[in-house]
Write a protein that holds these residues in place. Structure first.
Motif, PDB file in Angstrom:
ATOM      1  N   ALA A 114      27.692  18.629  -9.334  1.00  0.00           N
ATOM      2  CA  ALA A 114      27.367  17.935  -8.037  1.00  0.00           C
ATOM      3  C   ALA A 114      27.826  18.555  -6.675  1.00  0.00           C
ATOM      4  O   ALA A 114      27.091  18.720  -5.704  1.00  0.00           O
ATOM      5  CB  ALA A 114      27.799  16.585  -8.069  1.00  0.00           C
ATOM      6  N   GLY A 115      28.814  19.192  -6.863  1.00  0.00           N
ATOM      7  CA  GLY A 115      29.721  19.732  -5.790  1.00  0.00           C
ATOM      8  C   GLY A 115      28.764  21.244  -5.280  1.00  0.00           C
ATOM      9  O   GLY A 115      28.603  21.461  -4.029  1.00  0.00           O
ATOM     10  N   ALA A 116      28.449  21.714  -6.446  1.00  0.00           N
ATOM     11  CA  ALA A 116      27.760  23.090  -6.152  1.00  0.00           C
ATOM     12  C   ALA A 116      26.422  22.858  -5.657  1.00  0.00           C
ATOM     13  O   ALA A 116      25.807  23.651  -4.853  1.00  0.00           O
ATOM     14  CB  ALA A 116      27.737  23.852  -7.483  1.00  0.00           C
ATOM     15  N   VAL A 117      25.593  21.877  -6.092  1.00  0.00           N
ATOM     16  CA  VAL A 117      24.227  21.582  -5.652  1.00  0.00           C
ATOM     17  C   VAL A 117      24.256  21.268  -4.221  1.00  0.00           C
ATOM     18  O   VAL A 117      23.385  21.444  -3.543  1.00  0.00           O
ATOM     19  CB  VAL A 117      23.776  20.280  -6.837  1.00  0.00           C
ATOM     20  CG1 VAL A 117      22.438  20.131  -6.048  1.00  0.00           C
ATOM     21  CG2 VAL A 117      23.364  21.130  -8.066  1.00  0.00           C
ATOM     22  N   ASP A 128      19.120  27.748  -8.192  1.00  0.00           N
ATOM     23  CA  ASP A 128      18.648  28.275  -9.467  1.00  0.00           C
ATOM     24  C   ASP A 128      19.996  28.586 -10.531  1.00  0.00           C
ATOM     25  O   ASP A 128      20.963  28.407  -9.804  1.00  0.00           O
ATOM     26  CB  ASP A 128      17.828  29.362  -9.366  1.00  0.00           C
ATOM     27  CG  ASP A 128      18.291  30.427  -8.488  1.00  0.00           C
ATOM     28  OD1 ASP A 128      19.624  30.806  -8.518  1.00  0.00           O
ATOM     29  OD2 ASP A 128      17.493  30.908  -7.616  1.00  0.00           O
ATOM     30  N   ARG A 129      19.714  29.209 -11.454  1.00  0.00           N
ATOM     31  CA  ARG A 129      20.927  29.622 -12.251  1.00  0.00           C
ATOM     32  C   ARG A 129      21.554  30.609 -11.535  1.00  0.00           C
ATOM     33  O   ARG A 129      22.875  30.518 -11.945  1.00  0.00           O
ATOM     34  CB  ARG A 129      20.426  30.167 -13.614  1.00  0.00           C
ATOM     35  CG  ARG A 129      19.526  29.291 -14.427  1.00  0.00           C
ATOM     36  CD  ARG A 129      19.023  29.937 -15.628  1.00  0.00           C
ATOM     37  NE  ARG A 129      19.743  30.425 -16.501  1.00  0.00           N
ATOM     38  CZ  ARG A 129      20.437  29.774 -17.643  1.00  0.00           C
ATOM     39  NH1 ARG A 129      20.274  28.548 -17.994  1.00  0.00           N
ATOM     40  NH2 ARG A 129      21.367  30.246 -18.010  1.00  0.00           N
ATOM     41  N   GLU A 130      21.424  31.472 -10.864  1.00  0.00           N
ATOM     42  CA  GLU A 130      22.221  32.411 -10.225  1.00  0.00           C
ATOM     43  C   GLU A 130      23.019  31.922  -9.093  1.00  0.00           C
ATOM     44  O   GLU A 130      23.992  32.190  -8.855  1.00  0.00           O
ATOM     45  CB  GLU A 130      21.088  33.546  -9.645  1.00  0.00           C
ATOM     46  CG  GLU A 130      20.649  34.650 -10.897  1.00  0.00           C
ATOM     47  CD  GLU A 130      21.660  34.865 -12.068  1.00  0.00           C
ATOM     48  OE1 GLU A 130      22.581  35.669 -11.620  1.00  0.00           O
ATOM     49  OE2 GLU A 130      21.318  34.699 -13.161  1.00  0.00           O
ATOM     50  N   PRO A 135      29.310  28.695  -6.930  1.00  0.00           N
ATOM     51  CA  PRO A 135      30.043  27.443  -6.315  1.00  0.00           C
ATOM     52  C   PRO A 135      30.463  26.832  -7.604  1.00  0.00           C
ATOM     53  O   PRO A 135      31.329  25.823  -7.431  1.00  0.00           O
ATOM     54  CB  PRO A 135      28.872  26.814  -5.427  1.00  0.00           C
ATOM     55  CG  PRO A 135      27.594  27.377  -6.061  1.00  0.00           C
ATOM     56  CD  PRO A 135      28.034  28.920  -6.215  1.00  0.00           C
ATOM     57  N   PHE A 136      29.643  26.760  -8.776  1.00  0.00           N
ATOM     58  CA  PHE A 136      30.224  25.952 -10.048  1.00  0.00           C
ATOM     59  C   PHE A 136      31.324  26.438 -10.313  1.00  0.00           C
ATOM     60  O   PHE A 136      32.153  25.654 -10.802  1.00  0.00           O
ATOM     61  CB  PHE A 136      29.077  26.056 -11.152  1.00  0.00           C
ATOM     62  CG  PHE A 136      29.558  25.481 -12.257  1.00  0.00           C
ATOM     63  CD1 PHE A 136      28.965  24.070 -12.396  1.00  0.00           C
ATOM     64  CD2 PHE A 136      29.865  25.968 -13.282  1.00  0.00           C
ATOM     65  CE1 PHE A 136      29.457  23.285 -13.489  1.00  0.00           C
ATOM     66  CE2 PHE A 136      30.025  25.429 -14.612  1.00  0.00           C
ATOM     67  CZ  PHE A 136      29.948  23.999 -14.541  1.00  0.00           C
TER      68      PHE A 136
END
Length: 237
Positions: A114-117, A128-130, A135-136
């Motif tokens: 959630a934080g990364a998105v 996207d995956r990259e 951030p994840f």
């Protein structure tokens, strides 16, 4: 020859596992006292192509997994597992320790995602995956001590002893407050938000993670309840 390869792999695993005894508490301590430095460290190490990256710390996803694993062992040691009464989807998730650990890891990983998105959306970058990876990873460092403390506090609450419940409540509130503040600082640094907006963004991540986990837990409980009802009434359609 295959046997020698197995021994070599086992040797490397034993050494790696033993280094966790030193690196895990040190990594957690560094995150708690200097979260901004450690999230920056995660981003720098992830961008490095060196094979020795994360050599003086545990990588973020692995740290989160180990924190969930240790808290699970504490839970097993402090209280007896409840007898299985449910069936259906909930029973499948709780049917083995491996499934339960996977579920708990993913449950806490929801806050990292959630934080990364939110950061990518806020900074108008593609999701996207990259782009999610960096951030994840940084979020996993922030979530790991939060996950460990929350899990242990819930275990203490389940023991239903007044003095332990008070300690657990303090741990729960302290972990939640710490996570909210370090999330706000992370958003303020990475997304260039003001103080109040960063606090609101951190609160939003907390709420989203909580709602998702509560929703999944409700689905599992409802599935188990429905299956149990069907078992009690075989004539029902």
């Amino acid at each position: 020859m295959d046997f020698l390869k197995i021994l070599k792999s086992f040797e490397e695993f034993v050494y790696e596992a033993l280094t966790w005894l030193v690196l895990l508490p040190r990594t957690l301590w560094r995150i708690v006292v200097s979260p901004r430095r450690m999230t920056g460290y995660a981003g720098t190490q992830l961008a490095s192509q060196d094979e020795s990256r994360f050599s003086d710390a545990i990588s973020p996803p692995l740290l989160l997994i180990l924190c969930v694993l240790i808290s699970h062992f504490i839970d097993l040691a402090m209280r007896h597992p409840a007898p299985e009464e449910n069936a259906g989807l909930g029973a499948v998730v709780l049917s083995s320790e491996q499934n339960l650990l996977l579920y708990r890891t993913i449950a806490f990983g929801v806050w990292s995602l959630a934080g990364a998105v939110y950061l990518l959306v806020r900074t108008r970058r593609p999701v996207d995956r990259e782009t999610l990876r960096a951030p994840f990873y940084e979020q996993c460092y922030l979530v790991a001590p939060f996950a460990f403390t929350i899990s242990v506090s819930l275990t203490l609450m389940a023991l239903d002893r007044p003095w332990l419940v008070q300690i657990a409540a303090c741990m729960f509130l302290a972990a939640t407050g710490w996570f909210w503040l370090v999330q706000a600082a992370w958003f303020r640094s990475r997304a260039s938000l003001g103080l109040w907006r960063s606090l609101l963004a951190a609160a939003l991540v907390l709420v989203v993670g909580s709602v998702v986990n509560a929703g999944v837990g409700r689905v599992l409980s409802a599935s188990g309840h429905a299956s149990a009802t069907a078992a009690e009434d075989p004539a029902s359609p």
